[in-house]
Design a protein around this motif. Structure first.
Motif, PDB file in Angstrom:
ATOM      1  N   ASN A   1     -85.114  -1.318 -72.446  1.00  0.00           N
ATOM      2  CA  ASN A   1     -83.887  -2.377 -72.180  1.00  0.00           C
ATOM      3  C   ASN A   1     -83.812  -2.468 -70.935  1.00  0.00           C
ATOM      4  OD1 ASN A   1     -82.589  -3.165 -74.897  1.00  0.00           O
ATOM      5  ND2 ASN A   1     -81.966  -0.872 -75.134  1.00  0.00           N
TER       6      ASN A   1
ATOM      7  N   LYS B   1     -81.303 -13.680 -78.218  1.00  0.00           N
ATOM      8  CA  LYS B   1     -80.597 -12.971 -79.262  1.00  0.00           C
ATOM      9  C   LYS B   1     -79.932 -13.583 -80.269  1.00  0.00           C
ATOM     10  CE  LYS B   1     -77.278  -9.008 -79.383  1.00  0.00           C
ATOM     11  NZ  LYS B   1     -76.301  -8.495 -78.775  1.00  0.00           N
TER      12      LYS B   1
ATOM     13  N   GLY C   1     -82.010  -7.854 -71.454  1.00  0.00           N
ATOM     14  CA  GLY C   1     -82.410  -7.490 -72.829  1.00  0.00           C
ATOM     15  C   GLY C   1     -83.227  -6.551 -73.115  1.00  0.00           C
ATOM     16  N   TYR C   2     -84.386  -6.906 -74.326  1.00  0.00           N
ATOM     17  CA  TYR C   2     -85.120  -5.729 -74.853  1.00  0.00           C
ATOM     18  C   TYR C   2     -86.564  -6.380 -74.877  1.00  0.00           C
ATOM     19  CZ  TYR C   2     -86.578  -3.044 -78.817  1.00  0.00           C
ATOM     20  OH  TYR C   2     -87.151  -2.049 -79.478  1.00  0.00           O
TER      21      TYR C   2
ATOM     22  N   ALA D   1     -83.478 -11.845 -75.154  1.00  0.00           N
ATOM     23  CA  ALA D   1     -82.694 -11.905 -74.100  1.00  0.00           C
ATOM     24  C   ALA D   1     -81.248 -12.032 -74.591  1.00  0.00           C
ATOM     25  CB  ALA D   1     -83.084 -13.108 -73.326  1.00  0.00           C
ATOM     26  N   SER D   2     -80.447 -11.180 -74.144  1.00  0.00           N
ATOM     27  CA  SER D   2     -79.128 -11.538 -74.548  1.00  0.00           C
ATOM     28  C   SER D   2     -78.372 -12.377 -73.647  1.00  0.00           C
ATOM     29  CB  SER D   2     -78.238 -10.035 -74.390  1.00  0.00           C
ATOM     30  OG  SER D   2     -78.499  -9.484 -73.212  1.00  0.00           O
TER      31      SER D   2
END
Length: 169
Positions: free
Chosen positions: A70, A103, A123-124, A163-164
């Motif tokens: 993250n 996301k 994000g991740y 991505a958030s």
């Protein structure tokens, strides 16, 4: 008199029910956004800041010891999904790119006009193997020719990012 009263009532109903000029203008602009109304820079998804941003070299170094991380990373946009803006490719280094999706399919980025712009994604990141069918789907979304799509015959090991939030500069 009754005929005249009915005509007046009909005229009043027509005038009262028709949209005013502002509403008609708003309806037109909703239907077909112009270049002036399409936002090419700014925040998309969750509101994020530039604090704590790392670069893609650091991202790749972190992924050497783990399969996911993250973080918030800055890169350059290479391409976006031409169909909907539901993904974008960003530069990892001079030879590789990373596909960024959003996301929960919760937001999109512009379908064109942002190539070459700097972007921050939070994000991740994860190392994955993407199957042929998915790679062909992405190629179709990118507007590739059928010949280019058919040439995709092998799965690909790559880095992806969910991505958030996104900032396009």
């Amino acid at each position: 008199m009754k005929g005249l009263d009915l005509k007046i009532l009909i005229i009043l109903l027509v005038v009262a029910c028709s949209p005013n000029q502002e509403e008609r203008t708003a309806e037109v602009s909703k239907e077909e956004p112009t270049e002036e109304t399409v936002q090419l820079t700014g925040n998309y998804g969750e509101e994020i800041t530039e604090d704590g941003v790392t670069n893609t070299a650091d991202l790749l170094a972190q992924l050497e010891t783990t399969d996911s991380v993250n973080l918030k990373v800055e890169s350059e946009i290479l391409a976006t999904c031409a169909m909907k803006g539901c993904w974008m490719n960003v530069a990892l280094n001079s030879e590789e790119h990373m596909r960024v999706t959003f996301k929960d399919y919760g937001f999109f980025v512009p379908t064109e006009g942002v190539e070459g712009k700097k972007v921050i994604v939070e994000g991740y990141a994860k190392k994955v193997t993407t199957d042929v069918e998915t790679l062909q789907h992405f190629a179709k979304d990118a507007g590739k020719t059928q010949e280019e799509i058919d040439a995709i015959t092998e799965p690909k090991d790559e880095v992806t990012f969910i991505a958030s939030g996104v900032i396009i500069k």
